[in-house]
Write a protein that holds these residues in place. Structure first.
Motif, mmCIF file in Angstrom:
data_model
loop_
_atom_site.group_PDB
_atom_site.id
_atom_site.type_symbol
_atom_site.label_atom_id
_atom_site.label_comp_id
_atom_site.label_asym_id
_atom_site.label_seq_id
_atom_site.Cartn_x
_atom_site.Cartn_y
_atom_site.Cartn_z
ATOM 1 N N LEU A 57 -15.118 64.443 12.559
ATOM 2 C CA LEU A 57 -14.159 63.341 12.411
ATOM 3 C C LEU A 57 -14.863 61.987 12.462
ATOM 4 O O LEU A 57 -14.547 61.069 11.694
ATOM 5 C CB LEU A 57 -13.076 63.410 13.496
ATOM 6 C CG LEU A 57 -12.215 64.675 13.503
ATOM 7 C CD1 LEU A 57 -11.201 64.627 14.633
ATOM 8 C CD2 LEU A 57 -11.496 64.854 12.159
ATOM 9 N N VAL A 58 -15.827 61.862 13.360
ATOM 10 C CA VAL A 58 -16.565 60.597 13.472
ATOM 11 C C VAL A 58 -17.377 60.373 12.186
ATOM 12 O O VAL A 58 -17.412 59.259 11.641
ATOM 13 C CB VAL A 58 -17.470 60.601 14.730
ATOM 14 C CG1 VAL A 58 -18.365 59.377 14.762
ATOM 15 C CG2 VAL A 58 -16.619 60.673 15.996
ATOM 16 N N GLU A 59 -17.977 61.445 11.686
ATOM 17 C CA GLU A 59 -18.759 61.299 10.447
ATOM 18 C C GLU A 59 -17.849 60.942 9.273
ATOM 19 O O GLU A 59 -18.226 60.188 8.378
ATOM 20 C CB GLU A 59 -19.554 62.578 10.170
ATOM 21 C CG GLU A 59 -20.739 62.689 11.125
ATOM 22 C CD GLU A 59 -21.502 63.998 11.045
ATOM 23 O OE1 GLU A 59 -21.053 64.907 10.300
ATOM 24 O OE2 GLU A 59 -22.541 64.106 11.740
ATOM 25 N N LYS A 60 -16.641 61.458 9.314
ATOM 26 C CA LYS A 60 -15.679 61.133 8.242
ATOM 27 C C LYS A 60 -15.287 59.656 8.322
ATOM 28 O O LYS A 60 -15.156 58.984 7.292
ATOM 29 C CB LYS A 60 -14.458 62.038 8.401
ATOM 30 C CG LYS A 60 -13.724 62.367 7.143
ATOM 31 C CD LYS A 60 -14.578 62.864 6.042
ATOM 32 C CE LYS A 60 -14.621 64.355 5.916
ATOM 33 N NZ LYS A 60 -15.465 64.822 4.804
ATOM 34 N N ALA A 61 -15.142 59.142 9.521
ATOM 35 C CA ALA A 61 -14.838 57.705 9.670
ATOM 36 C C ALA A 61 -15.958 56.889 9.032
ATOM 37 O O ALA A 61 -15.697 55.938 8.273
ATOM 38 C CB ALA A 61 -14.695 57.345 11.156
ATOM 39 N N GLU A 62 -17.197 57.272 9.300
ATOM 40 C CA GLU A 62 -18.343 56.546 8.719
ATOM 41 C C GLU A 62 -18.296 56.625 7.190
ATOM 42 O O GLU A 62 -18.563 55.650 6.507
ATOM 43 C CB GLU A 62 -19.659 57.131 9.228
ATOM 44 C CG GLU A 62 -19.910 56.833 10.709
ATOM 45 C CD GLU A 62 -21.207 57.449 11.224
ATOM 46 O OE1 GLU A 62 -21.628 58.498 10.692
ATOM 47 O OE2 GLU A 62 -21.778 56.871 12.182
ATOM 48 N N GLU A 63 -17.898 57.818 6.691
ATOM 49 C CA GLU A 63 -17.830 57.999 5.230
ATOM 50 C C GLU A 63 -16.795 57.048 4.613
ATOM 51 O O GLU A 63 -17.069 56.370 3.621
ATOM 52 C CB GLU A 63 -17.466 59.461 4.934
ATOM 53 C CG GLU A 63 -17.417 59.814 3.460
ATOM 54 C CD GLU A 63 -16.893 61.245 3.266
ATOM 55 O OE1 GLU A 63 -17.485 62.204 3.808
ATOM 56 O OE2 GLU A 63 -15.864 61.392 2.560
ATOM 57 N N PHE A 64 -15.622 56.949 5.212
ATOM 58 C CA PHE A 64 -14.575 56.065 4.669
ATOM 59 C C PHE A 64 -15.010 54.599 4.749
ATOM 60 O O PHE A 64 -14.730 53.817 3.842
ATOM 61 C CB PHE A 64 -13.252 56.279 5.424
ATOM 62 C CG PHE A 64 -12.439 57.410 4.856
ATOM 63 C CD1 PHE A 64 -11.537 57.193 3.808
ATOM 64 C CD2 PHE A 64 -12.568 58.703 5.335
ATOM 65 C CE1 PHE A 64 -10.795 58.236 3.262
ATOM 66 C CE2 PHE A 64 -11.834 59.753 4.809
ATOM 67 C CZ PHE A 64 -10.940 59.527 3.773
ATOM 68 N N ILE A 65 -15.685 54.251 5.836
ATOM 69 C CA ILE A 65 -16.145 52.856 5.989
ATOM 70 C C ILE A 65 -17.191 52.536 4.909
ATOM 71 O O ILE A 65 -17.142 51.490 4.269
ATOM 72 C CB ILE A 65 -16.680 52.636 7.427
ATOM 73 C CG1 ILE A 65 -15.502 52.654 8.413
ATOM 74 C CG2 ILE A 65 -17.458 51.339 7.539
ATOM 75 C CD1 ILE A 65 -15.878 52.735 9.868
ATOM 76 N N ARG A 66 -18.119 53.477 4.691
ATOM 77 C CA ARG A 66 -19.145 53.292 3.636
ATOM 78 C C ARG A 66 -18.495 53.133 2.281
ATOM 79 O O ARG A 66 -18.872 52.301 1.482
ATOM 80 C CB ARG A 66 -20.054 54.525 3.597
ATOM 81 C CG ARG A 66 -21.399 54.341 4.262
ATOM 82 C CD ARG A 66 -22.380 55.437 3.857
ATOM 83 N NE ARG A 66 -21.835 56.767 3.815
ATOM 84 C CZ ARG A 66 -21.769 57.606 4.850
ATOM 85 N NH1 ARG A 66 -22.186 57.232 6.032
ATOM 86 N NH2 ARG A 66 -21.273 58.831 4.702
ATOM 87 N N GLU A 67 -17.485 53.945 2.036
ATOM 88 C CA GLU A 67 -16.844 54.013 0.727
ATOM 89 C C GLU A 67 -16.001 52.772 0.414
ATOM 90 O O GLU A 67 -15.985 52.276 -0.699
ATOM 91 C CB GLU A 67 -15.950 55.254 0.761
ATOM 92 C CG GLU A 67 -15.713 56.038 -0.467
ATOM 93 C CD GLU A 67 -16.912 56.396 -1.323
ATOM 94 O OE1 GLU A 67 -18.056 56.421 -0.826
ATOM 95 O OE2 GLU A 67 -16.693 56.614 -2.507
ATOM 96 N N TYR A 68 -15.271 52.269 1.418
ATOM 97 C CA TYR A 68 -14.238 51.252 1.116
ATOM 98 C C TYR A 68 -14.468 49.883 1.760
ATOM 99 O O TYR A 68 -13.800 48.925 1.386
ATOM 100 C CB TYR A 68 -12.859 51.760 1.540
ATOM 101 C CG TYR A 68 -12.422 52.964 0.742
ATOM 102 C CD1 TYR A 68 -11.949 52.823 -0.574
ATOM 103 C CD2 TYR A 68 -12.489 54.241 1.286
ATOM 104 C CE1 TYR A 68 -11.557 53.935 -1.307
ATOM 105 C CE2 TYR A 68 -12.104 55.348 0.545
ATOM 106 C CZ TYR A 68 -11.641 55.198 -0.740
ATOM 107 O OH TYR A 68 -11.252 56.275 -1.479
ATOM 108 N N ASP A 69 -15.359 49.776 2.762
ATOM 109 C CA ASP A 69 -15.441 48.482 3.475
ATOM 110 C C ASP A 69 -16.728 47.728 3.110
ATOM 111 O O ASP A 69 -17.716 48.316 2.783
ATOM 112 C CB ASP A 69 -15.362 48.694 4.986
ATOM 113 C CG ASP A 69 -13.976 49.213 5.387
ATOM 114 O OD1 ASP A 69 -13.067 49.154 4.547
ATOM 115 O OD2 ASP A 69 -13.823 49.683 6.510
#
Ligand code: FDP
Length: 348
Positions: free
Chosen positions: A336-348
């Motif tokens: 879940l933490v790695e997924k948060a990093e993935e979304f941040i990389r992708e959209y922020d």
């Protein structure tokens, strides 16, 4: 005559447990063991006061006067005092720092100087104090970096989480628990109020592999970045990840006392996050403090098989530059933490 067979289930007090851990470190002098025990004692005193929380002499604003005409001490001030008073003159510490105090707390020259550094948040979740909701104390222990004998400095308190010697928390809830790690797994003890001892109830805690919950203050959604918004939808089962996969939705639980939210997710599996947001421009990095909340809980999480991040970097790898530095925080199950990093990389 009926002879009872002895019950071989071991009853392990916190003191015995710490001593047994110490035995596997032949070089250990016993100072850390005593320090952890001092913290447990402070926790017992704080717990005895939190359970009296509804009583007039405790509640109320600091500076007001109770029915006996005595000054009221607010619970967070009292917890701060207990942590420092039970620790500053034991000869185990070189310096302390508290989330409640602006500067480091030096050891007065008349007391012996120890080799450890103690950072603590005396009463986390303080906005919940007046409402009989779980609150807690978080602590972090480092070795001093500066030479022995001389007074320790701010630098001794600004250490990277990877150098933590031990960390843990006390949670004052339906029961009082102490959970700690010294790098040999995570162990949880429950206070038996009848005998006043912490007894081992949760040996070798591992974060559940099937996460159930996500914990975030969803009231702030309008202040979040797109990445955080989409990540939250992903946790709800409404947004695909980068590979196009949806996950089964998680339930939301948010108490608003980080210790309590963290503790539940540690046992049941899940993620707690407090991202940076645009709500408080003066806190561009979120609200939580790296030294008092982020690093100690990150050490526990990693020892329990989970991980943590500020959105890009593991919290244990962040170099603090200020005592009260704030950080965005994502902590819990690794995927879940790695997924948060993935979304941040992708959209922020
Ligand atoms: P509190 O301000 O009540 O002390 O550390 C601060 C903290 O509580 C955390 O325990 C908690 O998770 C968070 O702040 C709650 O903040 P919000 O009210 O902004 O959600």
């Amino acid at each position: 005559m009926l002879i009872q067979t002895p019950d071989h289930t071991r009853i392990m007090t916190i003191e015995r447990h710490i001593l047994e851990e110490q035995r596997s470190h032949p070089e250990a002098t016993g100072v850390l063991t005593s320090l952890l025990y001092d913290i447990a004692l402070a926790g017992k005193v704080i717990a005895s006061q939190t359970t009296r929380g509804g009583l007039a002499e405790i509640l109320g604003q600091e500076g007001t006067v109770n029915v006996q005409g005595e000054d009221v001490m607010k619970l967070d001030v009292l917890a701060d005092l207990m942590m420092s008073r039970l620790n500053y003159n034991t000869g185990r510490l070189a310096v302390l720092a508290s989330e409640e105090q602006e500067d480091i707390i030096p050891i007065p020259p008349e007391y012996p100087m120890g080799k450890y550094v103690l950072l603590y948040d005396p009463l986390d979740g303080s906005s919940n104090i007046d409402y009989n909701v779980s609150i807690g104390t978080i602590f972090a222990i480092y070795r001093r970096k500066s030479g022995d004998g001389s007074p320790a400095t701010l630098d001794d308190c600004l250490q990277i989480g990877r150098d933590l010697v031990a960390s843990g928390y006390l949670i004052y809830g339906a029961s009082t628990m102490l959970v700690y790690t010294s790098g040999m797994g995570v162990h949880g003890f429950t206070l038996d109020p009848a005998v006043g001892e912490f007894l081992l109830t949760h040996p070798d805690i591992r974060i559940s592999e099937k996460p159930k919950y996500y914990s975030v203050n969803q009231g702030y959604e309008k202040y979040w970045s797109e990445g955080i918004r989409r990540f939250t939808k992903y946790l709800q089962g409404d947004e695909p990840d980068k590979a196009g996969n949806f996950r089964k939705g998680l339930s939301l639980r948010y108490i608003g006392s980080m210790v309590a939210d963290f503790h539940r997710n540690l046992l049941a599996g899940g993620i707690f996050y407090y991202p940076s947001d645009s709500k408080e421009p003066k806190y561009p990095y979120g609200k939580l403090r790296l030294a008092y909340e982020g690093a100690p809980l990150a050490f526990i999480t990693e020892q329990a098989g989970g991980t943590s991040s500020n959105g890009t970097t593991n919290l244990l790898d962040l170099e603090p530059t200020q005592l009260h530095q704030r950080t965005p925080m994502f902590i819990g199950n690794r995927d879940l933490v790695e997924k948060a990093e993935e979304f941040i990389r992708e959209y922020d």
